[in-house]
Design a protein around this motif. Sequence first.
Motif, PDB file in Angstrom:
ATOM      1  N   HIS A 142       0.948  -1.151  -0.018  1.00  0.00           N
ATOM      2  CA  HIS A 142       0.093   0.100  -0.040  1.00  0.00           C
ATOM      3  C   HIS A 142       0.708   1.367   0.077  1.00  0.00           C
ATOM      4  O   HIS A 142       0.446   2.417  -0.544  1.00  0.00           O
ATOM      5  N   GLU A 143       2.023   1.254   0.484  1.00  0.00           N
ATOM      6  CA  GLU A 143       2.821   2.253   0.697  1.00  0.00           C
ATOM      7  C   GLU A 143       3.481   2.471  -0.649  1.00  0.00           C
ATOM      8  O   GLU A 143       3.572   3.587  -1.034  1.00  0.00           O
ATOM      9  N   ARG A 144       3.695   1.377  -1.444  1.00  0.00           N
ATOM     10  CA  ARG A 144       4.256   1.683  -3.022  1.00  0.00           C
ATOM     11  C   ARG A 144       3.169   1.995  -3.767  1.00  0.00           C
ATOM     12  O   ARG A 144       3.530   2.813  -4.705  1.00  0.00           O
ATOM     13  N   TRP A 145       1.901   1.507  -3.639  1.00  0.00           N
ATOM     14  CA  TRP A 145       0.870   1.446  -4.838  1.00  0.00           C
ATOM     15  C   TRP A 145      -0.199   2.576  -4.615  1.00  0.00           C
ATOM     16  O   TRP A 145      -1.228   2.897  -5.427  1.00  0.00           O
ATOM     17  N   ARG A 146      -0.383   3.066  -2.905  1.00  0.00           N
ATOM     18  CA  ARG A 146      -1.522   3.912  -3.026  1.00  0.00           C
ATOM     19  C   ARG A 146      -1.188   4.911  -1.989  1.00  0.00           C
ATOM     20  O   ARG A 146      -1.447   6.231  -2.333  1.00  0.00           O
ATOM     21  N   ASP A 147      -0.381   4.798  -0.980  1.00  0.00           N
ATOM     22  CA  ASP A 147       0.039   6.057   0.066  1.00  0.00           C
ATOM     23  C   ASP A 147       1.088   6.928  -0.223  1.00  0.00           C
ATOM     24  O   ASP A 147       1.060   8.054   0.024  1.00  0.00           O
ATOM     25  N   GLY A 148       2.256   6.243  -0.874  1.00  0.00           N
ATOM     26  CA  GLY A 148       3.416   6.720  -0.955  1.00  0.00           C
ATOM     27  C   GLY A 148       4.515   6.544   0.020  1.00  0.00           C
ATOM     28  O   GLY A 148       3.950   6.013   1.266  1.00  0.00           O
ATOM     29  N   TRP A 149       5.622   6.553  -0.152  1.00  0.00           N
ATOM     30  CA  TRP A 149       6.533   5.961   0.695  1.00  0.00           C
ATOM     31  C   TRP A 149       6.620   6.882   2.064  1.00  0.00           C
ATOM     32  O   TRP A 149       6.248   8.082   1.837  1.00  0.00           O
ATOM     33  N   VAL A 150       6.874   6.307   3.165  1.00  0.00           N
ATOM     34  CA  VAL A 150       6.857   6.927   4.393  1.00  0.00           C
ATOM     35  C   VAL A 150       7.790   8.102   4.350  1.00  0.00           C
ATOM     36  O   VAL A 150       7.595   8.953   5.182  1.00  0.00           O
TER      37      VAL A 150
END
Length: 155
Positions: A142-150
């Motif tokens: 989800h970080e990679r494909w929706r939310d963006g990297w932390v």
Amino acid sequence: MPAHSEDDEDKPCRACSDFKTWAKSQNKVTFTSPTKQPKPRPKDCPLDKDEIGTSTWAFLHSMASYYPKKPTKKQSEDMARFFNIFAQFYPCEPCALDFQADIKQHPPRTENQDTLAKWLCERHNTVNIKLGKPVFDCTRVHERWRDGWVDGSCD
């Protein structure tokens, strides 16, 4: 799979090979000279196997990350059906057959967003291993494909 004639089997398939391999099979030159960089292809050319694969995985992972957290029974059934139909019509026949076999062994997990995203990541990692590519940490889909990297690098 779509019906293919015996003549089709002898023809190189742009969707089944990378551009350089396909171009060589067509006796086309892809470099201006041995010392120069490859001639860039126009953006409106048909996609090769690598381009189709990259684009497809990006679409599928994005779709999984935006799938409902609590899908209806119909949404769950439709998504499972989507992956089975998708596998029949993927333009690279060897890739399609491989994906069909993989999802027969590991049917789509469509109970919720997290299970679908993890299932798809595992399918992608199966392909990555076969191709000698690094595997992706499925806890970060989800970080990679929706939310963006932390780290905020996508903001």
